[in-house]
Design an enzyme around this catalytic site. Sequence first.
Site, PDB file in Angstrom:
ATOM      1  N   ASP A  68       0.814  -1.220   0.000  1.00 23.53           N
ATOM      2  CA  ASP A  68       0.000   0.000   0.000  1.00 23.53           C
ATOM      3  C   ASP A  68       0.850   1.274   0.000  1.00 23.53           C
ATOM      4  O   ASP A  68       0.315   2.387  -0.049  1.00 23.53           O
ATOM      5  CB  ASP A  68      -0.947   0.002   1.200  1.00 23.53           C
TER       6      ASP A  68
ATOM      7  N   ASP B 281      19.329  -5.287  -1.001  1.00 22.53           N
ATOM      8  CA  ASP B 281      18.628  -4.015  -1.223  1.00 22.53           C
ATOM      9  C   ASP B 281      18.631  -3.154   0.031  1.00 22.53           C
ATOM     10  O   ASP B 281      18.228  -1.990  -0.017  1.00 22.53           O
ATOM     11  CB  ASP B 281      17.191  -4.255  -1.687  1.00 22.53           C
TER      12      ASP B 281
END
Length: 487
Positions: free
Chosen positions: A120, A247
């Site tokens: 989201d 990452d």
Amino acid sequence: MFSFDNSYARLPQSFHRPARPAVARAPRLIRFNRALAAELGLDVEGVSEARLAQVLSGQVIPVGAQPLAQAYAGHQFGHFNPQLGDGRALLLGEVLDREGRRRDIQLKGSGPTAFSRNGDGMAALGPVLREYIVSEAFAALGVPATRALAAVSTGEQVIRETVLPGAVFTRVAASHIRVGTFQFFAAQGDEEAVKTLADHVIDRHYPEARASDNPYLAMLTLVAERQARLIARWLSIGFIHGVMNTDNMAISGETIDFGPCAFLDEYDPRKVFSSIDQRGRYAYANQPGIGQWNIARLAECLLPLIDADEDKALEAANGVLKAFGDVFQAEWLALFAAKLGVAGEGADDRLLVSDFLELMHQGEADFTLTFRALSKVAGGADVVVLTEFFTVPQPGLAEWLTRWRVRIDDGRPPFERQAAMEAVNPALIPRNHRIEEAIAAAVYNDFSFFHRLVDALAAPYAEDPDTADLRLAPKPEERVTRTFCGT
Ligand code: AMP
Ligand code: MG
């Protein structure tokens, strides 16, 4: 407010996607870091809190900002994902700080981007406050890390396991370029983009590499060395990052992405807190090995730039990996020797350190408080101030203390040695249970403990009577045993 100069936005289109912050109906400033704002040269004189909340929740885009989501890939728990990217963050832009250093201003939790996949794009209040607390604690501890400029509550609800208040975190970094940024392009076979990125990184973080006859190898070496030193620093303060995916490793050598991070209470090298790290890949003592593994992934991306002859490139990259190990070992020993008050280099220092750590492990001794207590013993305090932290008494401690006393005896007055040790052994760290306490109160709109904790952590080496409670180890019922990403 900001004088932006956005070098990343000038890189080719494949590096980023435009991003728009989501609507926040009732943005409210929780905390704004004025000292950092001054360091960044921001013009906030006369800017109201309401206006700051608007800007730092993305409701008002400041002049000169070019909001974008950065593309990256990454190995997550060893598995390669070719497409990650900023899914809940956007880069507002870059500023040159008072010292001329380029710094990224990023909003985290500001809504979906082109890289959000099923997420989201939001952040819950808890992880925002945790990142704020730990970032600023690191700054005070002198450990390289991204910084916290602000936390703003959005007035929006975020759905996780339960419904939680939403927030936006403003993060400041030397850059948000990750090992995974290189992997993103390398995985596509886009050597041109890898080179463009490497050149950007050299200009921005490692200009000294330009002088080398192999600048890309020099850059890789510098990244590896900085990372090795960083991880040694983590170990020296009992920090467990928790999610050292490629990452989440910054090329700049700053600690980044404090998700399920935690600090050791009692010393245990195999300690894991993160609920998603079921196999202990990112356990406390595994961190140097994982750091080296991540650097190997970076090296793979750079091989074609290092040498057209693959064998030569591989040989050079292996040299860097070895250097990582050497730099880590040397830095680790230097830091832990200093924690013991040992000056200079002795042949048995590594053993002296590891024997003490083993006693702490067997004794279930609190990592932070034990080193702090040892500093006091060095200053002449009775050994009970130390032994009281050994939950399981260690008969071997007396013999170790004898060896230690012989080793540290260099004619310095005890008070001096104590002061030197106390300058490297923090009294106060962001204790897991205190972070949870700050979050738990904040969810009910009480930010007083959060503020008190952040304020106290600005002086981690002091023993202020007003913050004595914050320095204590958790009582059994206060112990945090699991941490969550909260994404
Ligand atoms: P992290 O947990 O920060 O290492 O994030 C791993 C990846 O998941 C990154 O690409 C994030 O942008 C993405 N991600 C994490 N949380 C969300 C979220 N709530 N919405 C969208 N993407 C997310
Ligand atoms: Mg991340």
